[in-house]
Design an enzyme around this catalytic site. Structure first.
Site, short mmCIF file in Angstrom:
data_model
loop_
_atom_site.label_atom_id
_atom_site.label_comp_id
_atom_site.label_asym_id
_atom_site.label_seq_id
_atom_site.Cartn_x
_atom_site.Cartn_y
_atom_site.Cartn_z
N SER A 135 0.81 -1.17 0.01
CA SER A 135 -0.04 0.07 0.00
C SER A 135 0.77 1.14 0.01
O SER A 135 2.12 1.17 0.67
CB SER A 135 -0.93 0.04 1.15
OG SER A 135 -1.47 1.28 1.28
N TYR A 148 -2.43 -0.77 10.44
CA TYR A 148 -2.39 -1.11 9.23
C TYR A 148 -1.09 -0.15 8.44
O TYR A 148 -0.31 -1.04 7.71
CB TYR A 148 -3.42 -0.38 8.48
CG TYR A 148 -3.65 -0.73 7.00
CD1 TYR A 148 -4.11 -1.69 6.38
CD2 TYR A 148 -3.34 0.37 5.76
CE1 TYR A 148 -4.03 -2.24 5.08
CE2 TYR A 148 -3.22 0.09 4.48
CZ TYR A 148 -3.86 -1.17 4.37
OH TYR A 148 -3.91 -1.16 2.81
#
Length: 265
Positions: A135, A148
């Site tokens: 990501s 995350y």
């Protein structure tokens, strides 16, 4: 990719499904994996692929997945470590269980798959390709979600280490680092949805297209949102200025969260 044996984890939905679809279109023979067994089998049926539902994060799950893949493909040439989770908007209050779940799926699933695959790739001299769906949060940071952000940094760091260690020995490693993508994860992002979509939310198919395009020069970082490269350079060039800007964004998110809570009262 013609006739390559490929495995895609987290292929029941979103980016994983798009990667599997594109691999089949490129002529690869594909095994799809997902914790959602129904979705996994549905995608396999649609693509003419082999379904291998199960948990790709655990040691036993990885071994089972690779046993199924080896039986179906003969050899795994490409492994797309795409499965990932986000337990939601959480900071210091996030409990150890949530941290452990995200570390297992977002980092250790990659480690366990590489541990099982790379020695064989080296031994037969034919190499392989290990592709991590990380990501932009793994290059920059993720406002609102500490687990995350940290685990996606870990995913990128592991991919970098793998490339440094084995890249000259025939193991190609890539890290796909998009921003907002039109998936269930984005839909569930709440106040962060607008922030993640500020440079346009891409479709999963556009992410898969970006990965295939990256094969032409075999680059490590695959950035479906080109803007991420500029942010990454800015962060490296002046980290303090970058952090100042991110704090401003954090303040905007805080206001959005407060406004949302007020509306719900």
């Amino acid at each position: 990719m013609h006739d390559a044996g490929a495995v895609v984890t987290g292929a029941g939905h979103g980016i994983g499904r798009a990667l599997a679809t594109r691999l089949v279109a490129e002529g690869a023979r594909v095994v799809v994996n997902d914790l959602d067994a129904e979705a996994c089998r549905r995608v396999a049926d649609e693509l003419g692929a082999t379904a291998a539902p199960g948990d790709c994060a655990s040691e036993a799950g990885v071994q089972q997945l690779l046993a199924t893949a080896t039986g179906a493909l003969g050899r795994v040439d490409v492994f797309c470590a795409n499965a990932g989770i986000d337990d939601g908007f959480g900071g210091l209050e996030t409990g150890d269980d949530a941290w452990a779940r995200m570390l297992e799926t977002n980092v250790m699933s990659h480690v366990r798959a590489a541990r099982a695959l790379v020695p064989g790739w080296l031994a037969d001299g034919r190499g392989g390709r290990f592709v991590v769906t990380a990501s932009a949060a793994g290059l920059l940071t993720m406002i609102g979600s500490a687990p995350y952000s940290v685990t996606k940094h870990g995913a990128v760091a592991f991919a970098e280490w793998l490339s440094v260690t084995y890249g000259a020995r025939g193991v190609a490693v890539q890290a796909i680092c998009p921003q907002g993508v039109q998936t269930r994860m984005l839909e569930q992002a709440g106040p962060l949805q607008a922030l993640l979509s500020r440079d346009a939310a891409l479709t999963p198919e556009q992410v898969a297209d970006a990965w295939v395009a990256s094969l032409a020069d075999d680059r490590f970082l695959v950035l479906p949102h080109p803007e991420v490269a500029d942010y990454y350079r800015a962060r490296a060039a002046d980290t303090d200025a970058w952090l100042t800007g991110m704090r401003r964004l954090q303040s905007k998110v805080d206001r959005a969260v407060n406004d949302s809570m007020e509306e719900q009262r």
